[in-house]
Write a protein that holds these residues in place. Sequence first.
Motif, PDB file in Angstrom:
ATOM      1  N   THR A  47       0.828   1.454   5.598  1.00 31.21           N
ATOM      2  CA  THR A  47       0.977   2.129   4.308  1.00 31.21           C
ATOM      3  C   THR A  47       2.456   2.312   4.013  1.00 31.21           C
ATOM      4  O   THR A  47       3.288   2.273   4.919  1.00 31.21           O
ATOM      5  CB  THR A  47       0.276   3.497   4.303  1.00 31.21           C
ATOM      6  OG1 THR A  47       0.835   4.291   5.348  1.00 31.21           O
ATOM      7  CG2 THR A  47      -1.215   3.366   4.499  1.00 31.21           C
TER       8      THR A  47
ATOM      9  N   ASP B 127      -4.577   0.665  -0.689  1.00 30.91           N
ATOM     10  CA  ASP B 127      -4.752   1.450   0.527  1.00 30.91           C
ATOM     11  C   ASP B 127      -6.227   1.736   0.789  1.00 30.91           C
ATOM     12  O   ASP B 127      -6.628   1.919   1.930  1.00 30.91           O
ATOM     13  CB  ASP B 127      -3.964   2.756   0.432  1.00 30.91           C
ATOM     14  CG  ASP B 127      -3.789   3.432   1.776  1.00 30.91           C
ATOM     15  OD1 ASP B 127      -3.558   2.725   2.774  1.00 30.91           O
ATOM     16  OD2 ASP B 127      -3.881   4.675   1.824  1.00 30.91           O
TER      17      ASP B 127
ATOM     18  N   ARG C 224       0.835  -1.195   0.000  1.00 33.51           N
ATOM     19  CA  ARG C 224       0.000   0.000   0.000  1.00 33.51           C
ATOM     20  C   ARG C 224       0.873   1.250   0.000  1.00 33.51           C
ATOM     21  O   ARG C 224       1.977   1.232   0.515  1.00 33.51           O
ATOM     22  CB  ARG C 224      -0.848   0.037   1.277  1.00 33.51           C
ATOM     23  CG  ARG C 224      -1.738  -1.136   1.486  1.00 33.51           C
ATOM     24  CD  ARG C 224      -2.238  -1.254   2.911  1.00 33.51           C
ATOM     25  NE  ARG C 224      -2.939  -0.056   3.373  1.00 33.51           N
ATOM     26  CZ  ARG C 224      -3.443   0.058   4.597  1.00 33.51           C
ATOM     27  NH1 ARG C 224      -3.337  -0.922   5.459  1.00 33.51           N
ATOM     28  NH2 ARG C 224      -4.063   1.165   4.954  1.00 33.51           N
TER      29      ARG C 224
END
Length: 123
Positions: free
Chosen positions: A119, A79, A17
């Motif tokens: 992330t 994400d 992500r």
Amino acid sequence: MPDKSQLFWLFFRFSGRVNRAAYLLGFLFMLVVMSFPLYQFMRVHPESGAAQVWSMLFMATFLIFLWAHIAFSVKRLHDFDKPGLFAVALFIPVVSIFAFIALCFFPGTPGPNQFGNYTNAPK
């Protein structure tokens, strides 16, 4: 400074992500790098050998960064906890503008999801 494997993952892999800041900054970086050979091509005479070299260099950077943009978009969709196949929307003429804006400005899913725990990291 990130190591080479992290940069390779960031630009060319489809797993993991990325957040909206990394997506936008990556896109702007690709835009600047891709603009240089185009600028150089426009400076030289169109029928010169230098024009052919700069046009080939522009085509090469375009193809490399097309792949990188798709990889960035897939990771950005991850994400959002969406499959990367939705990146096809970036190739539909009118929808692509709105899809790009959404990927740049809307926040992703907070916390872990099926595509990774964090992330800006591979899964």
